[in-house]
Design an enzyme around this catalytic site. Structure first.
Site, PDB file in Angstrom:
ATOM      1  N   HIS A   1     -33.504  11.120   3.828  1.00 26.10           N
ATOM      2  CA  HIS A   1     -33.325  11.432   5.667  1.00 26.10           C
ATOM      3  C   HIS A   1     -32.298  12.683   5.763  1.00 26.10           C
ATOM      4  O   HIS A   1     -32.637  13.350   6.644  1.00 26.10           O
ATOM      5  CB  HIS A   1     -33.191  10.382   5.921  1.00 26.10           C
ATOM      6  CG  HIS A   1     -34.148   9.408   5.614  1.00 26.10           C
ATOM      7  ND1 HIS A   1     -35.377   8.926   6.484  1.00 26.10           N
ATOM      8  CD2 HIS A   1     -33.981   8.282   4.958  1.00 26.10           C
ATOM      9  CE1 HIS A   1     -35.942   7.647   6.235  1.00 26.10           C
ATOM     10  NE2 HIS A   1     -35.057   6.962   4.736  1.00 26.10           N
TER      11      HIS A   1
ATOM     12  N   ASP B   1     -20.934  13.803   4.560  1.00 30.79           N
ATOM     13  CA  ASP B   1     -20.518  12.136   4.047  1.00 30.79           C
ATOM     14  C   ASP B   1     -20.615  11.518   6.145  1.00 30.79           C
ATOM     15  O   ASP B   1     -19.904  11.801   6.445  1.00 30.79           O
ATOM     16  CB  ASP B   1     -19.439  11.249   3.220  1.00 30.79           C
ATOM     17  CG  ASP B   1     -19.354  10.583   3.167  1.00 30.79           C
ATOM     18  OD1 ASP B   1     -20.144   9.623   2.367  1.00 30.79           O
ATOM     19  OD2 ASP B   1     -18.090   9.255   3.584  1.00 30.79           O
TER      20      ASP B   1
ATOM     21  N   GLY C   1     -31.579   4.041   8.686  1.00 35.12           N
ATOM     22  CA  GLY C   1     -30.234   3.593   9.591  1.00 35.12           C
ATOM     23  C   GLY C   1     -30.174   3.161  10.261  1.00 35.12           C
ATOM     24  O   GLY C   1     -30.740   1.993  10.940  1.00 35.12           O
TER      25      GLY C   1
ATOM     26  N   ASP D   1     -30.508   4.197  13.381  1.00 38.24           N
ATOM     27  CA  ASP D   1     -31.093   4.171  14.097  1.00 38.24           C
ATOM     28  C   ASP D   1     -31.353   3.421  15.687  1.00 38.24           C
ATOM     29  O   ASP D   1     -31.303   4.266  16.324  1.00 38.24           O
ATOM     30  CB  ASP D   1     -31.913   5.908  13.749  1.00 38.24           C
ATOM     31  CG  ASP D   1     -31.420   7.239  13.285  1.00 38.24           C
ATOM     32  OD1 ASP D   1     -30.312   7.208  13.491  1.00 38.24           O
ATOM     33  OD2 ASP D   1     -31.860   8.323  12.806  1.00 38.24           O
TER      34      ASP D   1
ATOM     35  N   HIS E   1     -24.256  13.654  15.634  1.00 41.20           N
ATOM     36  CA  HIS E   1     -23.244  14.404  14.613  1.00 41.20           C
ATOM     37  C   HIS E   1     -23.672  15.405  13.067  1.00 41.20           C
ATOM     38  O   HIS E   1     -22.983  16.663  13.572  1.00 41.20           O
ATOM     39  CB  HIS E   1     -22.900  13.100  13.651  1.00 41.20           C
ATOM     40  CG  HIS E   1     -24.093  11.884  13.267  1.00 41.20           C
ATOM     41  ND1 HIS E   1     -25.162  11.354  13.852  1.00 41.20           N
ATOM     42  CD2 HIS E   1     -23.640  11.191  11.659  1.00 41.20           C
ATOM     43  CE1 HIS E   1     -25.957  10.606  12.967  1.00 41.20           C
ATOM     44  NE2 HIS E   1     -25.156  10.812  12.104  1.00 41.20           N
ATOM     45  N   ARG E   2     -24.713  14.888  13.183  1.00 39.06           N
ATOM     46  CA  ARG E   2     -25.257  15.489  11.293  1.00 39.06           C
ATOM     47  C   ARG E   2     -25.655  17.366  12.916  1.00 39.06           C
ATOM     48  O   ARG E   2     -25.458  17.914  11.705  1.00 39.06           O
ATOM     49  CB  ARG E   2     -26.510  15.232  10.951  1.00 39.06           C
ATOM     50  CG  ARG E   2     -27.019  15.576   9.523  1.00 39.06           C
ATOM     51  CD  ARG E   2     -27.954  14.844   8.420  1.00 39.06           C
ATOM     52  NE  ARG E   2     -26.942  13.807   8.573  1.00 39.06           N
ATOM     53  CZ  ARG E   2     -26.545  12.352   8.868  1.00 39.06           C
ATOM     54  NH1 ARG E   2     -27.955  12.340  10.046  1.00 39.06           N
ATOM     55  NH2 ARG E   2     -26.231  11.367   8.591  1.00 39.06           N
TER      56      ARG E   2
HETATM   57  P1  ITT Z   1     -25.432  10.277   0.491  1.00 38.43           P
HETATM   58  O1  ITT Z   1     -24.192   9.235  -0.230  1.00 38.43           O
HETATM   59  O2  ITT Z   1     -25.962   9.995  -1.149  1.00 38.43           O
HETATM   60  O3  ITT Z   1     -25.366  11.303   0.806  1.00 38.43           O
HETATM   61  P2  ITT Z   1     -25.988   7.302   1.960  1.00 38.43           P
HETATM   62  O4  ITT Z   1     -26.518   7.383   2.582  1.00 38.43           O
HETATM   63  O5  ITT Z   1     -25.027   6.722   1.019  1.00 38.43           O
HETATM   64  O6  ITT Z   1     -26.086   8.969   1.195  1.00 38.43           O
HETATM   65  P3  ITT Z   1     -23.197   7.710   3.080  1.00 38.43           P
HETATM   66  O7  ITT Z   1     -22.696   7.222   2.542  1.00 38.43           O
HETATM   67  O8  ITT Z   1     -22.579   9.035   4.185  1.00 38.43           O
HETATM   68  O9  ITT Z   1     -24.537   8.505   2.871  1.00 38.43           O
HETATM   69  O10 ITT Z   1     -23.174   6.893   4.173  1.00 38.43           O
HETATM   70  C1  ITT Z   1     -23.552   7.225   5.323  1.00 38.43           C
HETATM   71  C2  ITT Z   1     -24.648   5.767   6.402  1.00 38.43           C
HETATM   72  O11 ITT Z   1     -24.280   5.683   7.682  1.00 38.43           O
HETATM   73  C3  ITT Z   1     -26.262   6.181   6.074  1.00 38.43           C
HETATM   74  O12 ITT Z   1     -26.771   5.844   4.469  1.00 38.43           O
HETATM   75  C4  ITT Z   1     -26.275   5.656   7.099  1.00 38.43           C
HETATM   76  O13 ITT Z   1     -26.671   3.792   6.803  1.00 38.43           O
HETATM   77  C5  ITT Z   1     -25.774   5.846   8.216  1.00 38.43           C
HETATM   78  N1  ITT Z   1     -25.499   6.231   8.574  1.00 38.43           N
HETATM   79  C6  ITT Z   1     -25.500   7.796   8.425  1.00 38.43           C
HETATM   80  N2  ITT Z   1     -25.785   8.785   9.524  1.00 38.43           N
HETATM   81  C7  ITT Z   1     -27.313   8.503  10.052  1.00 38.43           C
HETATM   82  C8  ITT Z   1     -27.998   8.663  11.120  1.00 38.43           C
HETATM   83  O14 ITT Z   1     -27.937   9.385  11.347  1.00 38.43           O
HETATM   84  N3  ITT Z   1     -28.262   7.710  11.228  1.00 38.43           N
HETATM   85  C9  ITT Z   1     -28.658   6.028  11.055  1.00 38.43           C
HETATM   86  N4  ITT Z   1     -27.566   6.078  10.203  1.00 38.43           N
HETATM   87  C10 ITT Z   1     -26.771   6.614  10.062  1.00 38.43           C
END
Ligand code: ITT
Length: 191
Positions: A11, A65, A141, A143, A169-170
């Site tokens: 995603h 992250d 996640g 969202d 944020h992204r």
């Molecule tokens: P990588 O570390 O492999 O990049 P990850 O999903 O484990 O993937 P993170 O460690 O950065 O990523 O964890 C961030 C978490 O925060 C992610 O798994 C989601 O549950 C939540 N999150 C981050 N950005 C989000 C978004 O745009 N919308 C919803 N949930 C988000």
């Protein structure tokens, strides 16, 4: 221009590519996994992962992250968002929020670019609040429970990808990377 993106989250890859397309940049999945340390700081986690990935790949790449920071839970789950999502999910967060008047929260994203001599980070924040119940079917996640203050009460899951990216944020962090790559960073990237 192509860059590697070290992430296990498809995603994130799709959202980042949607944003960077306007800058002529394509991210492709890195062949090595993201190495994630435990830290209270998203910056430290992203920087460590980017340096580790760079030392194995030896070509320009990005790592990201991110996390959800809930004010009345003192910033929880923050850097532990991925684990918390996998364990208690949106339902668990809503239970922790029961009876709390202050539902303010923000998402934060740190993008770290590693290009050898050039190392650079870009931060994006989206402010909002935690909904009373999950709404919408898009995104990933947290969202369904995050209402951005820029979306008039809609959750991120109730938006389409470009509407989310405009205020997320992204979106903010990757647009800053895109602008930087368009200027000074270009010569450090692949082709
Ligand atoms: P990588 O570390 O492999 O990049 P990850 O999903 O484990 O993937 P993170 O460690 O950065 O990523 O964890 C961030 C978490 O925060 C992610 O798994 C989601 O549950 C939540 N999150 C981050 N950005 C989000 C978004 O745009 N919308 C919803 N949930 C988000």
């Amino acid at each position: 221009m192509e860059l590697y993106f070290a992430t296990g989250n498809p995603h994130k890859l799709a959202e980042a590519n949607l944003i960077l397309k306007k800058f002529g940049v394509t991210l492709k999945p890195a062949p090595s996994p993201k190495i994630e340390i435990q830290s209270d700081s998203l910056e430290e986690i992203a920087q460590y992962a980017a340096r580790a990935a760079y030392s194995s790949l030896r070509c320009p790449l990005v790592v990201e992250d991110s996390g959800l920071f809930i004010e009345s839970l003192n910033g929880f789950p923050g850097p532990y968002s991925s684990y918390v999502y996998k364990t208690i999910g949106c339902g668990g967060i809503l239970r922790l929020m029961e009876g709390r008047c202050n539902r303010e929260a923000s998402f934060k994203c740190v993008v770290f670019y590693a290009g050898g001599e050039v190392m650079c980070s870009f931060v994006g924040i989206a402010k909002g609040s935690i909904a009373e119940e999950p709404r919408g079917s898009g995104g990933f996640g947290f969202d369904p429970i995050f209402m951005s203050e820029d979306l008039n009460g809609k959750t991120f899951s109730e938006t389409d990808p470009s509407e989310k990216s405009a205020v997320s944020h992204r979106g903010r962090a990757f647009r800053a990377l895109g602008e930087w790559l368009s200027d000074s960073g270009r010569e450090h990237t692949l082709k």
